[in-house]
Structure formats: C-alpha cells, structure tokens
Design a protein around this motif. Structure first.
Motif, short mmCIF file in Angstrom:
data_model
loop_
_atom_site.label_atom_id
_atom_site.label_comp_id
_atom_site.label_asym_id
_atom_site.label_seq_id
_atom_site.Cartn_x
_atom_site.Cartn_y
_atom_site.Cartn_z
N TRP A 99 90.02 31.75 46.69
CA TRP A 99 89.55 30.42 46.89
C TRP A 99 89.25 30.40 48.59
N ASP A 100 90.09 31.06 49.30
CA ASP A 100 90.18 31.17 50.73
C ASP A 100 88.69 31.32 51.21
N LYS A 101 87.80 31.86 50.28
CA LYS A 101 86.47 32.26 50.98
C LYS A 101 85.58 30.84 51.29
N HIS A 102 86.15 29.77 50.74
CA HIS A 102 85.59 28.46 50.92
C HIS A 102 86.23 27.77 52.12
N TRP A 103 87.11 28.22 52.61
CA TRP A 103 87.83 27.73 53.89
C TRP A 103 86.98 26.94 54.88
N ASN A 104 87.35 26.11 55.30
CA ASN A 104 86.60 25.04 56.24
C ASN A 104 85.16 24.76 55.69
N THR A 105 84.95 24.49 54.60
CA THR A 105 83.92 24.10 53.99
C THR A 105 84.20 22.83 52.98
N ASP A 106 83.42 21.94 52.65
CA ASP A 106 83.46 20.91 51.84
C ASP A 106 83.94 21.47 50.31
N GLN A 107 83.39 22.58 49.90
CA GLN A 107 83.70 23.22 48.57
C GLN A 107 85.23 23.40 48.50
N TYR A 108 85.69 23.80 49.57
CA TYR A 108 87.07 24.34 49.51
C TYR A 108 88.06 22.90 48.83
N PHE A 109 87.68 21.89 49.04
CA PHE A 109 88.37 20.69 48.50
C PHE A 109 88.05 20.39 47.07
N GLU A 110 86.94 20.75 46.42
CA GLU A 110 86.49 20.59 45.11
C GLU A 110 86.77 21.59 44.00
N ASN A 111 87.21 21.11 42.88
CA ASN A 111 87.53 21.81 41.73
C ASN A 111 88.27 23.07 42.20
N HIS A 112 89.07 22.92 42.60
CA HIS A 112 90.03 24.28 43.39
C HIS A 112 91.00 24.67 42.35
N PRO A 113 91.39 26.04 42.22
CA PRO A 113 92.34 26.38 41.13
C PRO A 113 93.72 25.97 41.67
N TYR A 114 94.59 25.71 40.40
CA TYR A 114 95.97 25.21 40.59
C TYR A 114 96.55 25.63 39.36
N LEU A 115 98.07 25.55 39.65
CA LEU A 115 98.83 25.95 38.36
C LEU A 115 99.16 24.66 37.61
N THR A 116 99.30 25.02 36.34
CA THR A 116 99.69 24.03 35.25
C THR A 116 101.22 23.94 35.32
N GLU A 117 101.66 22.69 34.86
CA GLU A 117 103.03 22.43 34.74
C GLU A 117 103.73 23.43 33.89
#
Length: 221
Positions: free
Chosen positions: A121-139
């Motif tokens: 996901w770091d390929k989107h750094w410093n772009t608007d896409q970086y903040f949208e629908n990003h990967p994350y860990l589940t509980e």
C-alpha cells in the motif's frame, strides 16, 4: 570489519506532508537561519537551527500503550528493547486483499518477533488513494498475534485498523498487551527472503503515546 547492510523502512517527513486525513501537516522552517547565525559567530562560521510544529502521528511512527490507554506506558517508559534489535519476520499479503485475517499467520514462527505486514500500500503514499479502502488487520488477527506473544506489529498502510467505523479493536488488543504498533512503513518488499533485525526507536518523551521513528532493518548474513 564487515560492512553491515541496512534497509530504510521510513517515509520522509517534509513541510506540508499529510500523513492522516484530518490531522494537520507539519510546518518545518528555520528557527535560526544560516544568514542570521552569521551575526553571532566569526567570519566563515554559520549554523542552522530548525523548527518543526507537528502532531505526533506524522510520517512513519510507533504507537505505545499510552496512545490507547491513559494508564499505559508512554514513550519515556517504553524500554529500548521493545523498539530495537527485534528479530523480524516479513509477511506478504495479496495486493487485492483488504481484510487481513488470522489465517495469514498460521504455521509461522512469530513469537517474540517483530511481525511486518507487507501489503504494497505504500505505493499510494502522499496520494488521495492512500487513505481509501486500505488494507487492515481484523480483530481475530490481532487476538491471534497477541496470543502468540509477538513483540511488535508493523504495516505499510495508513492504519492497522479498519477506519470505516469508530471501533479500533487492533489497537485496543495489541497495545493492551504492550505489543507496539508501527504504521506507515515502506520498502517492505526489500525484505523478501532476508533474515533481519528491526528497529523503530522514538525519542524519550513523557506524556506521548506515539511519535515518528526512523524505522529500518539490519540484514543478517
């Protein structure tokens, strides 16, 4: 002496950088410019003293328990061995996968290690896409990592938690077990098939639960 190899895993902090939408960008400027400093020293001698105004969640940063819990350890109380020289393991995630569940970590030797999650996901750094629908860990993933007693969890995404709602179970679980979190990592692909030690050391600040770090890996032969 044999030369050591290091891989920088940190983003550059610069004036105006937006790390997290809704938080202010850092203001970086001279407190004392080289030109002004010449008035105070002999001819040919000059210095620069910089000034920065920023929130603690800027660039690549570490979260310690105080970030989530008022009675948790802050940066000044977090020992160096929690941040430095940690045996690391890189875990690669399919680039199209948004939810990272516990199955990803099955059969991995992760106890006591810094688990770094490479999503790309770091390929989107410093772009608007970086903040949208990003990967994350589940509980459930957080519970599994906590039960396995990992030392630290890092990710190259905007947040280790799902930010579409108000809950932050991953921060709650990991920091509740004094497992540090490092967010906004980069260059994790460079760690493929490498044995390494992980470092993400912050300044020793009282009353802070998060702060930028120079995260890096020391490659072991």
């Amino acid at each position: 002496m044999k030369n050591k190899t290091y891989i920088d895993l940190s983003h550059t902090i610069e004036d105006g950088l937006i790390t997290y939408k809704g938080l202010p960008a850092p203001i970086i400027c001279d407190y004392l410019s080289r030109e002004e400093s010449r008035k105070h020293y002999e001819i040919g001698t000059e210095f620069q003293i910089g000034k920065i105004e920023m929130v603690s969640n800027t660039g690549t940063y570490v979260d310690v328990p105080f970030h989530r819990y008022s009675d948790g350890k802050d940066l000044s109380e977090t020992t160096i061995d929690k941040m430095a020289g940690l045996e690391g393991i890189i875990v690669h995630v399919d680039g199209n996968k948004k939810e990272i569940d516990e199955e990803l970590f099955y059969d991995l030797d992760i106890e006591g290690k810094a688990v770094l999650i490479h999503t790309g996901w770091d390929k989107h750094w410093n772009t608007d896409q970086y903040f949208e629908n990003h990967p994350y860990l589940t509980e459930n993933a957080a519970k599994y990592l906590a039960n396995k007693q990992v030392a630290l969890v890092g990710i190259d995404s905007v947040n280790i938690d799902d930010t579409s709602g108000k809950a932050r179970p991953v921060h709650t679980i990991l920091l509740g077990q004094e497992i540090l979190i490092v967010e906004h990592l980069c260059n994790l692909k460079e760690l493929t098939n490498k044995n390494f030690l992980f470092y993400a050391v912050s300044p020793k600040i009282k009353g802070f639960g998060t702060f930028p770090v120079r995260a890096f890996a020391e490659i072991l032969n």
